[in-house]
Design an enzyme around this catalytic site. Structure first.
Site, PDB file in Angstrom:
ATOM      1  N   CYS A  68      -7.304  -0.744   8.768  1.00 21.58           N
ATOM      2  CA  CYS A  68      -5.971  -0.790   8.162  1.00 21.58           C
ATOM      3  C   CYS A  68      -5.588   0.576   7.591  1.00 21.58           C
ATOM      4  O   CYS A  68      -4.513   1.109   7.882  1.00 21.58           O
ATOM      5  CB  CYS A  68      -5.925  -1.848   7.071  1.00 21.58           C
ATOM      6  SG  CYS A  68      -5.998  -3.538   7.681  1.00 21.58           S
ATOM      7  N   HIS A  83      -0.649  -5.638   3.110  1.00 20.05           N
ATOM      8  CA  HIS A  83      -1.810  -6.509   3.304  1.00 20.05           C
ATOM      9  C   HIS A  83      -1.425  -7.945   2.960  1.00 20.05           C
ATOM     10  O   HIS A  83      -0.787  -8.196   1.929  1.00 20.05           O
ATOM     11  CB  HIS A  83      -2.970  -6.080   2.404  1.00 20.05           C
ATOM     12  CG  HIS A  83      -3.920  -5.141   3.068  1.00 20.05           C
ATOM     13  ND1 HIS A  83      -4.241  -3.887   2.560  1.00 20.05           N
ATOM     14  CD2 HIS A  83      -4.650  -5.260   4.213  1.00 20.05           C
ATOM     15  CE1 HIS A  83      -5.106  -3.291   3.352  1.00 20.05           C
ATOM     16  NE2 HIS A  83      -5.377  -4.110   4.362  1.00 20.05           N
ATOM     17  N   GLU A 125       0.833  -1.201   0.000  1.00 24.66           N
ATOM     18  CA  GLU A 125       0.000   0.000   0.000  1.00 24.66           C
ATOM     19  C   GLU A 125       0.872   1.257   0.000  1.00 24.66           C
ATOM     20  O   GLU A 125       1.724   1.428   0.866  1.00 24.66           O
ATOM     21  CB  GLU A 125      -0.918   0.001   1.215  1.00 24.66           C
ATOM     22  CG  GLU A 125      -1.803  -1.230   1.354  1.00 24.66           C
ATOM     23  CD  GLU A 125      -2.912  -1.303   0.319  1.00 24.66           C
ATOM     24  OE1 GLU A 125      -3.067  -0.343  -0.465  1.00 24.66           O
ATOM     25  OE2 GLU A 125      -3.629  -2.322   0.287  1.00 24.66           O
TER      26      GLU A 125
END
Length: 242
Positions: free
Chosen positions: A190, A209, A128
């Site tokens: 998250c 993730h 991410e």
């Protein structure tokens, strides 16, 4: 190699760095109080500490693959020059943000890497790039939403990691699992946690993730994958590991 688990009882009081914002109003919204932010001088880190977090149980996931993977990573370490610390975060907006704040104010790590479970990511690891401030409409495990559906009332819309995830994605491969690059961490705990860590850490945070555990994707397998990925991140930080 020096590894240790950062436990709540070992974290000193925050003194003047923050007020207590862990409280809720009567309509199920977490209330964010004002807090004192620190200068950029305070955030200059010469530390060899790297903090890696995973999340605790939530919904049907009584065993959260993110935390299991982080525990396996702690057995492997990140080399003799890196002081690896691990911590489990709750799946609750304000509680998670509180713990992230403590990480940055007490340890001032070189890098904090958050690992979360992506239930739909079967057989994929997702890198991410950024955290988003607004749009949090899904209740956490405690049944609360953040005030204003955002992480920081005075924060920018998004914050980018200093780690170039696209470059990392192009340079890393892990046998037995795919790795993809993402700019949307999902607008849940998250994403919220990632944004808070980027905010408090001046961008020196990353988020990975991982998929749920399965016969082919074990905790040991994910721990080894995390080790490879984070070592590549540290190269971007200019850290040599042994």
């Amino acid at each position: 190699m020096q590894t240790s688990q950062l436990e709540e009882k070992k974290v000193p009081q925050l003194k003047t760095f923050a007020t207590d914002y862990n409280n809720y109003n009567t309509v199920g919204t977490e209330r964010q109080q004002d807090f004192t932010f620190w200068s950029t001088d305070f955030m200059e880190s010469n530390s060899s500490a790297v903090v890696v977090t995973g999340f605790g149980p939530f919904r049907q996931y009584l065993v959260n693959s993110s935390w299991e993977a982080v525990k396996e990573l702690s057995k492997r370490g990140l080399g003799n020059n890196i002081d690896l610390r691990i911590m489990q975060l709750p799946v609750a907006y304000q509680k998670a943000k509180e713990q992230v704040f403590k990480i940055w104010t007490t340890l001032q790590p070189l890098l904090t890497v958050h690992v979360g479970l992506a239930s739909a990511a079967k057989g994929l690891i997702i890198l991410e790039q950024c955290g988003k401030n607004k749009g949090y409409q899904e209740m956490g495990a405690c049944g609360f939403l953040p005030e204003g559906a955002c992480c920081m009332l005075d924060g920018p819309e998004k914050i980018e990691s200093t780690i170039n995830m696209k470059t990392l994605w192009k340079s890393i491969s892990v046998e037995g699992i795919g790795i993809i690059f993402s700019r949307d961490a999902g607008r849940y705990i998250c994403d919220y946690t990632y944004y808070a860590s980027l905010y408090y850490g001046n961008g020196r945070a990353a988020f990975i993730h991982v998929p749920p555990l399965s016969p082919s994707v074990t905790a040991d397998f994910l721990g080894k994958a995390l080790q490879s990925i984070i070592l590549e991140m540290l190269k971007q930080c200019g850290e040599e590991t042994e």
